[in-house]
Scaffold this motif. Sequence first.
Motif, mmCIF file in Angstrom:
data_model
loop_
_atom_site.group_PDB
_atom_site.id
_atom_site.type_symbol
_atom_site.label_atom_id
_atom_site.label_comp_id
_atom_site.label_asym_id
_atom_site.label_seq_id
_atom_site.Cartn_x
_atom_site.Cartn_y
_atom_site.Cartn_z
ATOM 1 N N VAL A 93 0.866 -1.186 0.000
ATOM 2 C CA VAL A 93 0.000 0.000 0.000
ATOM 3 C C VAL A 93 0.898 1.230 0.000
ATOM 4 O O VAL A 93 1.673 1.423 0.938
ATOM 5 N N ILE A 94 0.822 2.014 -1.065
ATOM 6 C CA ILE A 94 1.737 3.157 -1.195
ATOM 7 C C ILE A 94 0.953 4.464 -1.169
ATOM 8 O O ILE A 94 0.007 4.652 -1.940
ATOM 9 N N ILE A 95 1.348 5.322 -0.243
ATOM 10 C CA ILE A 95 0.746 6.655 -0.122
ATOM 11 C C ILE A 95 1.800 7.668 -0.548
ATOM 12 O O ILE A 95 2.978 7.534 -0.200
ATOM 13 N N ARG A 96 1.367 8.672 -1.309
ATOM 14 C CA ARG A 96 2.294 9.726 -1.757
ATOM 15 C C ARG A 96 1.725 11.103 -1.445
ATOM 16 O O ARG A 96 0.543 11.356 -1.698
ATOM 17 N N ASN A 97 2.606 11.975 -0.931
ATOM 18 C CA ASN A 97 2.255 13.379 -0.690
ATOM 19 C C ASN A 97 2.961 14.309 -1.674
ATOM 20 O O ASN A 97 2.514 15.432 -1.906
ATOM 21 N N ILE A 98 4.094 13.857 -2.200
ATOM 22 C CA ILE A 98 4.953 14.647 -3.076
ATOM 23 C C ILE A 98 5.435 13.707 -4.188
ATOM 24 O O ILE A 98 5.745 12.537 -3.917
ATOM 25 N N SER A 99 5.518 14.188 -5.419
ATOM 26 C CA SER A 99 5.941 13.310 -6.517
ATOM 27 C C SER A 99 7.408 12.888 -6.343
ATOM 28 O O SER A 99 8.256 13.700 -5.959
ATOM 29 N N ALA A 100 7.666 11.605 -6.617
ATOM 30 C CA ALA A 100 9.037 11.059 -6.547
ATOM 31 C C ALA A 100 9.001 9.648 -7.115
ATOM 32 O O ALA A 100 7.924 9.111 -7.404
ATOM 33 N N GLY A 101 10.182 9.063 -7.273
ATOM 34 C CA GLY A 101 10.307 7.644 -7.588
ATOM 35 C C GLY A 101 9.502 7.208 -8.795
ATOM 36 O O GLY A 101 9.506 7.856 -9.844
ATOM 37 N N VAL A 109 6.773 13.306 -14.775
ATOM 38 C CA VAL A 109 6.823 14.607 -14.084
ATOM 39 C C VAL A 109 8.078 14.670 -13.219
ATOM 40 O O VAL A 109 8.681 13.641 -12.918
ATOM 41 N N GLU A 110 8.459 15.875 -12.845
ATOM 42 C CA GLU A 110 9.638 16.026 -11.992
ATOM 43 C C GLU A 110 9.314 15.556 -10.569
ATOM 44 O O GLU A 110 8.137 15.449 -10.213
ATOM 45 N N GLU A 111 10.361 15.315 -9.785
ATOM 46 C CA GLU A 111 10.180 15.003 -8.369
ATOM 47 C C GLU A 111 9.960 16.313 -7.611
ATOM 48 O O GLU A 111 10.458 17.361 -8.025
ATOM 49 N N GLY A 112 9.191 16.246 -6.531
ATOM 50 C CA GLY A 112 9.066 17.412 -5.661
ATOM 51 C C GLY A 112 7.773 18.205 -5.820
ATOM 52 O O GLY A 112 7.614 19.245 -5.180
ATOM 53 N N ILE A 113 6.856 17.731 -6.657
ATOM 54 C CA ILE A 113 5.559 18.423 -6.776
ATOM 55 C C ILE A 113 4.707 18.046 -5.566
ATOM 56 O O ILE A 113 4.444 16.861 -5.329
ATOM 57 N N VAL A 114 4.287 19.043 -4.789
ATOM 58 C CA VAL A 114 3.475 18.793 -3.598
ATOM 59 C C VAL A 114 2.011 18.647 -4.035
ATOM 60 O O VAL A 114 1.455 19.541 -4.659
#
Length: 239
Positions: A93-101, A109-114
């Motif tokens: 189960v993966i939760i994301r708050n900011i783009s990465a990986g 998309v770039e990493e670091g989009i909130v």
Amino acid sequence: MGYEKKEQLYEGKAKKVYASNEANVVIVSYKDDATAFNGLKKGTITGKGAINNRMTNNLMRRLEQKGVPTHYVEELSERETAVKKVSIVPLEVIIRNISAGSFAKRYGVEEGIVFDAPTIEFSYKNDDLGDPLINDYHALALKLATQEEIDLIKKYAFMVNDLLKGFMKEIGIDLVDFKLEFGKTADGQIVLADEISPDTCRLWDEKTHEKLDKDRFRRDLGGAEEAYEEVMRRLMGDK
Ligand code: TMP
Ligand code: ASP
């Protein structure tokens, strides 16, 4: 009290699991072994086993207090913890708050989009298949969990996100994303299992954006040991 280690039941990439003298309790032992890309990259992060054990237990105790049921029973030593025996629901189960990986890669998309709101996704926990992405309908079709279990898992995962984001913010860390696993106890209760550590979370320093997690190993950035120690030091409060 006084759990005794019996025969080894299972060895995973980062932990071993042993039977104990109690039928409904097993003992997990954390290793320093690190792998990435489904075991293709192998190495060691010295001291990581002890850090991940103590960090997971600290976080699980606090989550439990806030109403998230977990498998945690008792810390036995630097690397070993007694936990409830569960059958692991084969969903990561993966939760994301900011783009990465893999999110950044998959959607270009770039990493670091909130994000305005956290995202959730499931992977089918199956090393032979490389843990493919899966949705609720597929999980139901494959009988990996029931609809009720999936709904509960989502509810707990978002609760964990809210709480964990707060715990990390207190120590100057942005919680980028993380992976959880849930288990089912003998009496059918869904509980948070596995670990919560820099192996399973992306943790960025809120000011410098320095990576304080396993990406240092995955991406050959160096300083993985120091990063794990830094998170531990902040979490244990001797700032
Ligand atoms: P991802 O961006 O590679 O999909 O990873 C998302 C999060 O899940 C990240 O915090 C690392 C964690 N993770 C694991 O704990 N185990 C895994 O096998 C993978 C692929 C990711
Ligand atoms: N631990 C996982 C593996 O070895 C992947 C990861 O954390 O990147 O496959």
